[in-house]
Design a protein around this motif. Structure first.
Motif, PDB file in Angstrom:
ATOM      1  N   HIS A  99       0.806  -1.218   0.000  1.00  0.00           N
ATOM      2  CA  HIS A  99       0.000   0.000   0.000  1.00  0.00           C
ATOM      3  C   HIS A  99       0.843   1.274   0.000  1.00  0.00           C
ATOM      4  CE1 HIS A  99      -2.182   3.202   2.315  1.00  0.00           C
ATOM      5  NE2 HIS A  99      -2.943   3.046   1.266  1.00  0.00           N
ATOM      6  N   ARG A 103       1.002   4.359  -2.630  1.00  0.00           N
ATOM      7  CA  ARG A 103       0.487   5.655  -2.179  1.00  0.00           C
ATOM      8  C   ARG A 103       1.494   6.772  -2.464  1.00  0.00           C
ATOM      9  NH1 ARG A 103      -3.724   7.516   2.147  1.00  0.00           N
ATOM     10  NH2 ARG A 103      -2.783   9.411   2.890  1.00  0.00           N
ATOM     11  N   ARG A 311     -13.576  -4.236   6.250  1.00  0.00           N
ATOM     12  CA  ARG A 311     -12.274  -4.856   6.509  1.00  0.00           C
ATOM     13  C   ARG A 311     -12.515  -6.350   6.750  1.00  0.00           C
ATOM     14  NH1 ARG A 311     -10.881  -0.433   4.811  1.00  0.00           N
ATOM     15  NH2 ARG A 311      -9.633   1.100   5.938  1.00  0.00           N
ATOM     16  N   TYR A 334     -18.439   4.880   9.434  1.00  0.00           N
ATOM     17  CA  TYR A 334     -17.914   6.210   9.789  1.00  0.00           C
ATOM     18  C   TYR A 334     -19.046   7.149  10.200  1.00  0.00           C
ATOM     19  CZ  TYR A 334     -13.791   4.636   7.189  1.00  0.00           C
ATOM     20  OH  TYR A 334     -12.709   3.941   6.735  1.00  0.00           O
ATOM     21  N   HIS A 367      -5.166   4.326   5.640  1.00  0.00           N
ATOM     22  CA  HIS A 367      -5.827   4.718   4.385  1.00  0.00           C
ATOM     23  C   HIS A 367      -6.441   6.108   4.461  1.00  0.00           C
ATOM     24  CE1 HIS A 367      -5.538   0.883   2.192  1.00  0.00           C
ATOM     25  NE2 HIS A 367      -5.581   0.336   3.403  1.00  0.00           N
ATOM     26  N   CYS A 369      -7.788   9.560   3.967  1.00  0.00           N
ATOM     27  CA  CYS A 369      -8.049  10.116   2.623  1.00  0.00           C
ATOM     28  C   CYS A 369      -6.850  10.879   2.061  1.00  0.00           C
ATOM     29  CB  CYS A 369      -9.255  11.041   2.698  1.00  0.00           C
ATOM     30  SG  CYS A 369      -9.602  11.818   1.117  1.00  0.00           S
TER      31      CYS A 369
END
Ligand code: HEM
Length: 420
Positions: A99, A103, A311, A334, A367, A369
């Motif tokens: 990841h 990124r 997840r 969220y 992760h 944003c």
């Protein structure tokens, strides 16, 4: 009897009818914060509703994986993850250590220091949209969601991704189909008569092909004519010393567009709904323009456009006293964490000057944003322009919700307005 079997938490139809299920989440936070959901239509999952648990899980990407998938699908709709766009893995579905290598390709563009390149783009877009609204008479009615909230992030993202203006409407259609597939008006439902798995898979493949054709020439152009934009960074991306492959490159364009568009659009529409129905909050902003930064945070908390992320447990574990088995799926709501009464004072009040505001509307941890600074700048530019130029704002009809439970928000927001 169980508080919920999860259907009202995840079924797009329930969101279209009632909006986000805040009553159920409030009960779950109080009585069953890690709640087992088993229903006829959806695979079983754990609903995670408290701020603290969502943050803890988000900080442990090795234990709670994104790779198996981040959205919930009906049992009959689970798309083929081995072919076409289904097989494409973007950073949002990668786990450590892969990841962070991916990124890093785009992150230089999104650093706070880079926002000086973004400000002229977002300000120009906001100005043009407000000029259009003002027209010649300086007053009128419009569907703010469809006319303004859609157009602003579309223009901003198209500019940084190199999408020509004439292709903006098409790319919007395609991403709507990808993100609200069940919505009869904007999603795939209008194109697919049968809702069974093969038809849906075929339609998703077709979408993938069209998106590929749209971005391919942009990628080729930025390789031979590099410029100072995100498209150039992505087209020439290098991961662990190797150029990114064609699927990874296309995937990066797609994730930036799709992650950035509907989220910002839904925040703007939901935010304007609150300002139009809470004149005292709008007045606070008029009197104290510097509050627009905290107003944008409150808009993201209030609207929580990314309703949830999924997840998958990598091993047997325990979350808040609840045993979770390897392979179990957990849905981090969220929107529920953002109304957690143990974290927020009067969480069901919309306050443009809320401070502190530790919302998780942009996620948390690994992760978090990537586009958060851009999303803030872009919303702020439009809200500032409205607050400065519009004198009167009210609803001109009933708002309508999109038939979607992943990226959620208002599809229609009829407003009446008068400029100063
Ligand atoms: C109000 C607007 C926005 C909201 C509410 C939002 C929300 C989120 C959330 C909750 C995540 C976390 C996903 C996870 O934990 O798996 C995320 C990730 C991401 N967002 Fe946003 N987003 C917004 C705007 C944008 C914009 C404008 C862009 C790009 C231009 C963007 C690009 C991304 C990307 C690339 C990721 C994946 C990051 C990673 O996996 O490391 N977002 N966003």
């Amino acid at each position: 009897m169980s508080i919920t079997d999860g259907t009202d938490l995840i079924d797009p139809g329930a969101y279209a009818e009632n909006g986000p299920p805040h009553e159920t989440w409030t009960k779950l936070r109080a009585q069953s914060p890690i709640h087992r959901c088993e229903s006829a239509d959806y695979p079983p999952f754990w609903a995670v509703t408290k701020h603290e648990d969502i943050c803890r899980i988000s900080r442990e990407p090795e234990n709670f994986l994104s790779f198996p998938g981040i959205t919930m699908q009906r049992k009959e709709d689970v798309i083929d993850r081995e072919q076409g766009v289904g097989a494409m893995r973007t950073i949002i579905e990668m786990d450590p250590p892969q990841h962070s290598s991916f990124r890093k390709v785009a992150s230089p563009f999104f650093k706070p220091g880079q926002m000086k390149h973004i400000d002229p783009i977002v300000e120009e877009s906001a100005k043009q949209l407000l000029d259009d609204l003002a027209g010649t008479t300086g007053e009128g009615e419009c569907d703010f969601a469809m006319k303004v909230a859609v157009a602003h992030p579309l223009r901003v993202l198209s500019t940084i991704l190199g999408v020509p203006r004439e292709q903006e409407p098409r790319i919007l259609e395609l991403t709507n189909q990808l993100f609200a597939p069940e919505d009869e008006e904007i999603g795939l439902a209008g194109r697919v008569t049968e809702t069974h798995r093969e038809a849906r898979n075929a339609a998703v493949m077709q979408l993938g092909m069209e998106l590929y054709q749209l971005f391919e020439p942009i990628i080729a152009d930025r390789r031979s004519n590099p410029r100072d934009d995100l498209a150039t960074l992505l087209a020439n991306g290098v991961v662990d010393g190797e150029p990114m492959g064609p699927m990874e490159t296309l995937g990066y364009f797609l994730i930036t567009f799709t992650a950035g568009h509907d989220t910002t659009k839904n925040a703007l529409a939901g935010g304007l709904h609150q300002l139009a129905t809470h004149p005292h909050e709008l007045e606070k902003l008029r009197r104290n323009p510097e509050l627009s930064a905290s107003a944008v945070e409150e808009i993201v908390r209030w609207t929580s456009p990314v309703n949830y992320m999924k997840r998958t447990a990598a091993r047997d574990t325990v979350v808040s006293g609840q045993n979770i088995a390897e392979g179990d799926e957990l849905i981090l709501f969220y929107a529920s964490g953002n109304r957690d009464e143990t974290v927020f004072d009067a969480p069901f009040e919309f306050r443009v000057d809320r401070a502190p505001n530790p919302h998780i509307g942009f996620g948390h941890g690994e992760h978090f944003c990537l586009g958060a600074h851009l999303a803030r700048r872009s919303q702020r530019a439009l809200i500032d322009a409205i607050v400065q130029r519009v004198d009167h704002l009210e609803l001109a009809g009933e708002p309508e919700w999109i038939k979607a439970s992943f990226v959620v928000g208002l599809k229609h927001l009829p407003i009446r307005y008068r400029f100063k």
